[in-house]
Write an enzyme that holds these catalytic residues in place. Structure first.
Site, mmCIF file in Angstrom:
data_model
loop_
_atom_site.group_PDB
_atom_site.id
_atom_site.type_symbol
_atom_site.label_atom_id
_atom_site.label_comp_id
_atom_site.label_asym_id
_atom_site.label_seq_id
_atom_site.Cartn_x
_atom_site.Cartn_y
_atom_site.Cartn_z
ATOM 1 N N GLY A 7 -7.167 -4.970 2.789
ATOM 2 C CA GLY A 7 -7.493 -5.504 1.472
ATOM 3 C C GLY A 7 -7.904 -4.453 0.464
ATOM 4 O O GLY A 7 -8.261 -4.781 -0.666
ATOM 5 N N GLY A 8 -7.834 -3.186 0.895
ATOM 6 C CA GLY A 8 -8.141 -2.104 -0.051
ATOM 7 C C GLY A 8 -7.226 -2.138 -1.259
ATOM 8 O O GLY A 8 -7.582 -1.675 -2.342
ATOM 9 N N ASP A 29 -6.866 -0.417 6.314
ATOM 10 C CA ASP A 29 -7.911 0.450 5.753
ATOM 11 C C ASP A 29 -8.791 1.048 6.839
ATOM 12 O O ASP A 29 -9.309 2.147 6.684
ATOM 13 C CB ASP A 29 -8.762 -0.341 4.756
ATOM 14 C CG ASP A 29 -7.908 -0.774 3.578
ATOM 15 O OD1 ASP A 29 -7.324 0.106 2.930
ATOM 16 O OD2 ASP A 29 -7.778 -1.987 3.347
ATOM 17 N N GLY A 79 0.821 -1.218 0.000
ATOM 18 C CA GLY A 79 0.000 0.000 0.000
ATOM 19 C C GLY A 79 0.848 1.259 0.000
ATOM 20 O O GLY A 79 2.078 1.210 0.087
ATOM 21 N N GLU A 100 -1.146 -10.766 2.835
ATOM 22 C CA GLU A 100 -0.882 -9.986 4.058
ATOM 23 C C GLU A 100 -1.263 -10.789 5.300
ATOM 24 O O GLU A 100 -0.558 -10.760 6.311
ATOM 25 C CB GLU A 100 -1.672 -8.679 4.018
ATOM 26 C CG GLU A 100 -1.126 -7.696 2.986
ATOM 27 C CD GLU A 100 -1.998 -6.471 2.790
ATOM 28 O OE1 GLU A 100 -1.468 -5.459 2.309
ATOM 29 O OE2 GLU A 100 -3.204 -6.517 3.089
ATOM 30 N N THR A 123 1.105 3.654 2.227
ATOM 31 C CA THR A 123 1.796 4.017 3.482
ATOM 32 C C THR A 123 3.055 3.158 3.640
ATOM 33 O O THR A 123 4.135 3.663 3.963
ATOM 34 C CB THR A 123 0.844 3.815 4.686
ATOM 35 O OG1 THR A 123 -0.438 4.341 4.355
ATOM 36 C CG2 THR A 123 1.376 4.522 5.924
HETATM 37 C C1 5RP Z 1 -3.652 -3.752 0.857
HETATM 38 C C2 5RP Z 1 -3.925 -3.247 2.214
HETATM 39 C C3 5RP Z 1 -3.285 -1.957 2.600
HETATM 40 O O1 5RP Z 1 -2.514 -2.158 3.713
HETATM 41 C C4 5RP Z 1 -4.374 -0.984 2.904
HETATM 42 O O2 5RP Z 1 -5.219 -0.894 1.754
HETATM 43 C C5 5RP Z 1 -3.823 0.399 3.237
HETATM 44 O O3 5RP Z 1 -3.246 0.959 2.101
HETATM 45 P P1 5RP Z 1 -2.812 2.483 2.053
HETATM 46 O O4 5RP Z 1 -1.643 2.612 2.950
HETATM 47 O O5 5RP Z 1 -2.479 2.709 0.586
HETATM 48 O O6 5RP Z 1 -3.987 3.314 2.475
HETATM 49 O O7 5RP Z 1 -4.615 -3.841 2.998
HETATM 50 O O8 5RP Z 1 -4.402 -4.892 0.580
#
Ligand code: 5RP
Length: 236
Positions: free
Chosen positions: A98-99, A87, A29, A106, A31
């Site tokens: 899972g976003g 998320d 992701g 993960e 972050t």
């Molecule tokens: C990916 C995830 C990410 O950790 C979650 O979507 C956060 O992402 P971001 O830091 O871009 O907001 O679960 O499947």
């Protein structure tokens, strides 16, 4: 501060928790991308010796490019610390992930880690889970039937699409997002989803995280979750 500045702040801080000799789970992701950059910097400048276990092809490619030695989850004995994004995180330190369509890998990396840390900006913190749609990774075969069952159960499913095409995970599965609004009993919902044939994994991460770093405009806050039985044991 912009959201990206908050993400970089927590990513940079999380990278300082990594010590020489560690096997580190690398989440996925925007972050985590900042955190992996910071780790790459430490590897190059300080000679930090680590092995990274990535949770997606994207993170593996970034780690390799930065010179972080990369191994698959089955090539290591154990993972000392996994640092990942999230998320949504509720007041009880339960989470939705899972976003980025990577929650299957993960979760596999997370449950094989001694400690788990999540890094988020303040927008991810919520009293209850559910306003962020809950991702399910599902096998394409029979997914339309599964979709109908989820809809009949009132779970408001939607296949995730990008540019008019169904999104595929790294394992070439589909993602169905459940638009629930609010989840009153995450453990009960997880139990139901665990029983549905065709769902490979859902994005409820319950009793998984140990430490959360939240980025606020006036600085990062490090929060410790209560010590409790790991997700592995809950599933058994
Ligand atoms: C990916 C995830 C990410 O950790 C979650 O979507 C956060 O992402 P971001 O830091 O871009 O907001 O679960 O499947």
């Amino acid at each position: 501060m912009t959201q990206d500045e908050l993400k970089k702040m927590v990513g940079d801080l999380a990278a300082t928790y990594v010590k020489d000799g560690m096997v580190v789970g690398l989440g996925t992701g925007s972050t985590v991308k900042f955190m992996v950059d910071a780790l790459g910097h430490r590897v190059a400048k300080e000679g930090l010796k680590i092995v990274g276990v990535p949770t997606s092809d994207r993170t593996a490619a970034q780690g390799r490019k930065l010179g972080i030695p990369i191994k698959a989850v089955d090539e290591v004995d154990q993972i000392d610390l996994t640092i990942d994004g999230a998320d949504q995180i509720d007041a009880d330190f339960q989470g939705i992930k899972g976003g980025g369509a990577a929650h299957l890998f993960e979760k596999i990396v997370a449950i094989n880690s001694k400690r788990n840390m999540w890094i988020v900006d303040e927008s991810k913190m919520a009293p209850k889970l559910g306003s962020f749609p809950l991702p399910l990774e599902v096998i394409p075969y029979g997914s339309q039937q599964l979709f109908k069952r989820l809809a009949a159960k009132g779970l408001h499913p939607a296949f995730r699409e990008q540019a008019g095409q169904r999104v595929l995970t790294d394992s070439k599965n589909y993602v169905i997002d459940l638009h629930l609004g609010q989840i009153d009993d995450a453990f009960r919902l997880a139990q139901y989803l665990n029983q549905q044939v065709g769902i490979v994994e859902h994005g409820l991460f319950l009793n998984v995280v140990n430490t959360v770093i939240v980025g606020y405009a006036d600085g990062p806050k490090v929060l410790q979750a209560p010590e409790r039985p790991n997700y592995r044991d809950l599933k058994a």
